[in-house]
Every structure is written in C-alpha cells, then in structure tokens.
Design a protein around this motif. Structure first.
Motif, PDB file in Angstrom:
ATOM      1  N   GLN A  75     -46.333  21.184  22.830  1.00 37.82           N
ATOM      2  CA  GLN A  75     -45.023  21.156  22.220  1.00 37.82           C
ATOM      3  C   GLN A  75     -44.811  22.147  21.030  1.00 37.82           C
ATOM      4  O   GLN A  75     -43.853  21.912  20.212  1.00 37.82           O
ATOM      5  CB  GLN A  75     -44.388  20.091  22.041  1.00 37.82           C
ATOM      6  CG  GLN A  75     -44.582  18.884  23.279  1.00 37.82           C
ATOM      7  CD  GLN A  75     -43.593  17.796  23.112  1.00 37.82           C
ATOM      8  OE1 GLN A  75     -42.415  17.817  22.807  1.00 37.82           O
ATOM      9  NE2 GLN A  75     -44.315  16.680  23.047  1.00 37.82           N
ATOM     10  N   SER A  78     -41.169  26.063  23.160  1.00 33.80           N
ATOM     11  CA  SER A  78     -40.170  25.550  24.062  1.00 33.80           C
ATOM     12  C   SER A  78     -40.427  25.864  25.433  1.00 33.80           C
ATOM     13  O   SER A  78     -39.594  25.266  26.223  1.00 33.80           O
ATOM     14  CB  SER A  78     -38.828  25.462  23.533  1.00 33.80           C
ATOM     15  OG  SER A  78     -38.547  26.834  23.366  1.00 33.80           O
ATOM     16  N   TRP A 104     -43.808  14.390  29.252  1.00 36.59           N
ATOM     17  CA  TRP A 104     -44.816  13.805  28.315  1.00 36.59           C
ATOM     18  C   TRP A 104     -44.436  12.011  28.412  1.00 36.59           C
ATOM     19  O   TRP A 104     -43.331  11.837  28.536  1.00 36.59           O
ATOM     20  CB  TRP A 104     -44.384  14.371  26.954  1.00 36.59           C
ATOM     21  CG  TRP A 104     -44.691  15.812  26.704  1.00 36.59           C
ATOM     22  CD1 TRP A 104     -46.044  16.248  26.301  1.00 36.59           C
ATOM     23  CD2 TRP A 104     -43.981  16.974  26.952  1.00 36.59           C
ATOM     24  NE1 TRP A 104     -45.837  17.488  26.181  1.00 36.59           N
ATOM     25  CE2 TRP A 104     -44.686  18.238  26.654  1.00 36.59           C
ATOM     26  CE3 TRP A 104     -42.725  17.137  27.486  1.00 36.59           C
ATOM     27  CZ2 TRP A 104     -44.276  19.409  26.724  1.00 36.59           C
ATOM     28  CZ3 TRP A 104     -42.235  18.496  27.485  1.00 36.59           C
ATOM     29  CH2 TRP A 104     -43.114  19.508  27.081  1.00 36.59           C
TER      30      TRP A 104
END
Length: 209
Positions: A75, A78, A104
């Motif tokens: 992360q 994006s 996630w």
C-alpha cells in the motif's frame, strides 16, 4: 455462491483481457482460458502456481515488475498498472499490460490480488522500435493546407527510423494499420520518409475547395 460464479464467468467472456486471481496464502492462481491462449499454451500445460507467471517475465523487466507489485501490496502506491514482456510457448516475448486490485485482511496484509492482462504487443512494438533502449524521443503531428485544393497531414518521430526492407503494405503493426486506414478513409496518398526518424505524410483533397 453459484450466482457469483456465473457473474464471474460472464465477466470473463465479455472482455478481451485475460483474468487472473492470485491467492497469496497458497500461491495458487486461477487464470482464464484467454491467459493461456495469449501465450500459446493449453490450460493443462501450466500449473496453478503463481510462479508460472513470474518465471516467464523478461529478465530486463523482472525487477521493475516485482517492485511495482510489492509496492502496491504494501500500500505504498494506490494503483497497480504495469507493462512488461512475457515469454510465450514458442520462446518469443510479447508485451502485456496488467492491472489489478488487492484484498487486504484486517491486519493490513494482502490476501488476494485479482486482475486482468491485455496483449499490447502491436502498440508497444511501434513505440519501442522507434525509441529503442528506452531512449527519449518526440512525436510531432502537423496539419496544413498545402494549396487551395490540397491538405497535408504529417506524423513524424525522431526515433531510429524504419528498416531498409520495410514494406508498409505488408506491415501488421497497429500504428501502420491505423495510418493505412486513415489514408483509405481520406482517399489520400501516403509518402513515407525514414532518413531521420520516420515521417508519414498523407496528402488528400480538400472537399470544401
């Protein structure tokens, strides 16, 4: 669950991109039939291991592709959208564009990566031939009225030019195909100059003259 599977298969059938779904915990990847077709394989010739994908990445692209994937899964970025070459069954390499979205868990660890892959070899061939070795270059477009009854469209780059034996009538690259289609639509005349870069000049009649 059955309706979800049906929607999934309909989504696969309705796109020209191959679909893949990587279960990160097991390192197993589902791939749609088109994925195998793009590389010249039958589905039963490749296992479900995700490594079947990574071992086929071109050596010059491998580090960049894996770094992009890791950055997305951590992360740090994006978006996952990367272009690279894959080795086909016949040993040749083709350019592909891969896009994906991850899932996630509550701890912030990636558990799945679901995406698509599109064959962009024709587009990439045209650009990567003109500007070999990732060198920088320019593409210019010029349109002007050469005379009262004649219009001229020029598309020019400052790349390495075309091969000496290049035959525009036999070429199958997307860029050349688009130029030929434009010439036909405008009922014009095509001139190709490849002494310094490549120049396509389309001359056609001004219908308003």
């Amino acid at each position: 669950m059955q309706k979800t599977e049906e929607r999934w298969h309909l989504a696969i059938a309705g796109t020209n991109e191959a679909i893949w779904d990587w279960d990160i915990s097991t390192n197993q990847t589902f791939r749609s039939e088109l994925w195998f077709t793009m590389l010249g394989y039958e589905p039963n010739e490749i296992s479900n291991s995700d490594d079947e994908w990574s071992i086929r990445i071109h050596p010059d692209d491998y580090t960049r592709v894996m770094a992009a994937q890791e950055a997305y899964l951590l992360q740090q970025v994006s978006d996952y959208n990367v272009e690279y070459r894959l080795r086909c069954k016949n040993g040749s390499y083709r350019w592909f564009r891969s896009r994906a979205k991850a899932i996630w868990n509550q701890q912030g660890n990636p558990v799945r990566l679901v995406g698509s892959i599109a064959d962009i070899n024709d587009v990439s061939d045209a650009l990567k031939y003109a500007f070999a070795g990732n060198q920088r270059g320019e593409i210019q477009v010029k349109f002007y009225q050469a005379s009262e009854s004649t219009l001229t469209l020029i598309i020019r780059d400052n790349g390495i030019g075309l091969p000496e034996n290049f035959d525009s009538k036999k070429a199958k690259m997307l860029g050349i195909t688009l130029v030929q289609g434009l010439v036909k639509q405008l009922r014009g005349k095509l001139e190709i100059n490849s002494q310094q870069g490549t120049e396509f000049k389309i001359i056609f009649t001004n219908s308003r003259a």
